[in-house]
Write an enzyme that holds these catalytic residues in place. Structure first.
Site, PDB file in Angstrom:
ATOM      1  N   ASP A 175     105.495  33.410 -80.542  1.00 22.29           N
ATOM      2  CA  ASP A 175     104.693  32.812 -79.485  1.00 22.29           C
ATOM      3  C   ASP A 175     103.361  32.385 -80.088  1.00 22.29           C
ATOM      4  OD1 ASP A 175     104.635  35.608 -79.844  1.00 22.29           O
ATOM      5  OD2 ASP A 175     103.750  35.984 -77.892  1.00 22.29           O
TER       6      ASP A 175
ATOM      7  N   GLU B 204      97.354  40.353 -89.618  1.00 20.85           N
ATOM      8  CA  GLU B 204      98.706  40.149 -89.077  1.00 20.85           C
ATOM      9  C   GLU B 204      99.403  38.951 -89.703  1.00 20.85           C
ATOM     10  OE1 GLU B 204      98.715  38.842 -84.990  1.00 20.85           O
ATOM     11  OE2 GLU B 204      96.918  37.655 -85.277  1.00 20.85           O
TER      12      GLU B 204
END
Ligand SMILES: *[C@@H]1O[C@H](CO)[C@@H](O)[C@H](O)[C@H]1NC(C)=O
Ligand SMILES: *[C@@H]1O[C@H](CO)[C@@H](O)[C@H](O)[C@H]1NC(C)=O
Length: 587
Positions: free
Chosen positions: A324, A519
């Site tokens: 996403d 991340e």
């Protein structure tokens, strides 16, 4: 109580606006009239009381939800025209809710060892010291829920689970489903058996309780899942600890999760006069995502109510994919270049990686049942795997490009774009014919994706979304590297090492600069964190640390930190350098 009834009994006034003239075809993200639907949520999020919409839905109620909704009703009735100023709203929120992040108590994993074996196998001194620091980060990412979460679930958006968890970090304060696969793999490298097992126990508990594993540990994630790695987690754990009693007690839950994907997320693809059953991400749930409410509301803009609900369902399906967001899901009959986030139509795509994971799951369930001596189950899963192999070959394999590609149900075409996930069947050992391995390796060698020396980019198209160029994500590096490393081709194995070296150098360079793990990273900068998407890049970071530890375990004797040899970071930041010279690669 069904959501409709509960909603009616709890928030008549607010639900009327929701239902006013609109036939709601989709259920909301969850039953909670505070965290998932209702007037209070809408007002708080559209007033943008907090910079991140996730802030409000992670707050803890100071009083029971019925009381808070009643108080809110009373406040509205006192206000002229039912209008509240931003200040009044803010005051009400602070009066009724405690700030996020207070559901946990400090917890250090008791099974954290000072000196795991891996530290003995890493030759490069700098990498060795770094590995020790990575290993220590688990202590700061461990979380244990306070008893209040179990005793008063109605006051929390946090979903109770019985064992402590290791979280990704940053705004991701709770566990996430697919992240946890790489977290668990890292914990196993770190010899933290009990913590890894506890996390698997939590997921088994969630399957039993909810019939699926939610995207993450919050009620607003309850009606969507994430890439189904539970059986693979069990496999990682079993490979190290051979705990067949644990497997025997829980295999029915692995099977139950698999059945959820087969009955609620499957699709029949008709091709060449034959029907194939495959899987897709498909969340038939309406309303904006509570944790990104204002963004979703603005994105839907002036669409009709029906189109808005459909878009919101597709955005949730994209969230379920883990990607996403990405131009990979711009599938509503547009090309990725003309598409925008509004063209997200995830359910129209049959993704290679999801089916590779399920193919792997079928193989593992067959082998687990064999271990436990249940032959009828072995047959069931071997047959499922045979059907999967045929479907993967017929639907995804592209003879012209020599690689597996996502299939678009609207255009009935394969998507020719590069994604690291195109190689997922290699990693999942979901291949009918070994001759495909060499072709897949050649596809990668000849791809522009290999010219970036800081990792394999998520795609070659810069859409501004975070699951696109120029970001490189740890799980995708792992899937490609692992796939090449376990193939029988010596050339592929050497390529795997080179890619691991690139990735470790990038992670290490960023760590040197920022003393942090991120991340995602930017393939255009030596140690530059990634960007784009709907929130700032986050530190921590669960899966990044897990993948780095796994690569250090596999290649510890060969990897170098490379900090001295990396060129000026300035030059690297402006140039996509085609520097990766691979054996056998002609430039
Ligand atoms: C799966 O789909 C069935 C039928 O639509 C539905 O009743 C069930 O609740 C779904 N399962 C989950 C876990 O959402
Ligand atoms: C195998 O599993 C089936 C279905 O759960 C069960 O009915 C059967 O008793 C099991 N057989 C053995 C040998 O455990």
């Amino acid at each position: 109580m069904p959501w409709g009834l509960r909603c009616l009994s709890l928030c008549i006034a607010s639900c009327m606006t929701l239902w006013n003239g609109v036939e709601l075809v989709f259920p909301p993200p969850c039953d909670s009239p505070i965290y998932c639907t209702g007037d209070l949520l809408k007002r708080v999020q559209t007033a943008k009381l907090f910079t991140d919409d996730k802030h409000f839905v992670d707050m803890v109620l100071r009083e029971p939800p019925e009381q808070v909704l009643q108080n809110f009703q009373n406040l509205l009735e006192k206000s002229p025209g039912g209008n509240l100023s931003r200040d009044e709203l803010f005051q009400f929120v602070n009066l009724s809710f405690a700030p996020p992040g207070q559901e946990f108590e400090p917890w250090t994993p008791k099974d954290w060892p000072e000196n795991p074996q891996i530290l003995k196998t890493i030759s490069d001194e700098k990498l060795n010291r770094w590995a020790k620091e990575l290993h220590a980060i688990w202590k700061s990412l461990g979380r244990k829920m306070k008893n209040d979460v179990q005793n008063h679930p109605e006051l929390h958006s946090l979903i109770y689970v019985p064992y402590p968890v290791v979280v990704p970090g940053g705004r991701f304060r709770e566990f996430y489903y697919w992240d946890s696969y790489w977290v668990i793999n890292g914990l196993l490298v770190s010899e933290m058996k009990a913590t890894a097992k506890g996390m698997i126990e939590n997921f088994l508990y969630l399957v039993e309780r909810y019939g699926l594993i939610p995207n993450g540990g919050r009620v607003y994630y309850l009606r969507r899942s994430q890439p189904p790695f539970l059986t693979l987690m069990m496999d990682s754990y079993m490979a190290k600890y051979e705990d067949s009693e644990f497997l025997r007690l829980n295999i029915h839950l692995l099977e139950q999760e698999y059945e959820f994907w087969m009955s609620n997320r499957s699709v029949i693809v008709s091709l060449g006069g034959k029907n194939y059953t495959l899987n897709r991400y498909n969340v038939q749930v309406g309303e904006p995502r509570p944790e990104s409410y204002s963004v979703d509301l603005e994105l839907a803009g002036n669409l009709t109510e029906e189109a808005r609900q459909e878009l919101w369902a597709e955005l949730k399906s994209a969230a379920e994919s883990g990607w996403d967001f990405s131009s990979r899901w711009y599938a509503g009959g547009v090309t990725k270049q003309t598409g925008t986030l509004r063209d997200t139509k995830t359910s129209a795509i049959v993704p290679v990686d999801l089916n590779a994971v399920l193919c792997q799951t079928e193989r593992l369930l067959a082998s687990f049942y064999k271990m436990l001596g249940n032959l009828s189950k072995v047959q069931k899963f071997e047959a499922a795997r045979t059907r999967r192999l045929e479907a993967v070959q017929a639907v995804f394999w592209d003879t012209a490009l020599g690689i597996w590609l996502d299939f678009n149900l609207v255009t009935k075409q394969r998507n020719k774009a590069f994604y690291p996930t195109n190689l997922a069947p290699l990693w999942a050992e979901c291949i009918m014919d070994q001759s495909l391995v060499e072709m897949a390796v050649r596809y990668l060698e000849e791809s522009e994706a290999l010219s970036y020396r800081n990792g394999i980019p998520t795609s070659l198209y810069q859409s501004g979304q975070q699951w696109d160029f120029p970001n490189a994500w740890p799980p995708l590096q792992h899937i490609v590297i692992e796939g090449l490393a376990k193939s029988s081709s010596a050339r592929a194995q050497e390529m795997a090492f080179q890619l691991a070296q690139n990735w470790i150098r990038t992670n290490y360079a960023a760590y040197e600069k920022y003393k942090a793990m991120f991340e995602k990273y930017d393939v255009n900068g030596d140690g530059k964190p990634g960007g784009g998407g709907e929130y700032d890049v986050q530190e921590g970071f669960g899966w990044t640390n897990g993948v780095a530890l796994q690569l250090l375990e596999r290649y510890g004797s060969r990897l170098v930190s490379g900090a001295d040899t990396v060129g000026s970071s300035l030059a690297a930041a402006v140039l996509p350098l085609p520097l990766l010279l691979l054996p056998g690669r002609r430039i």
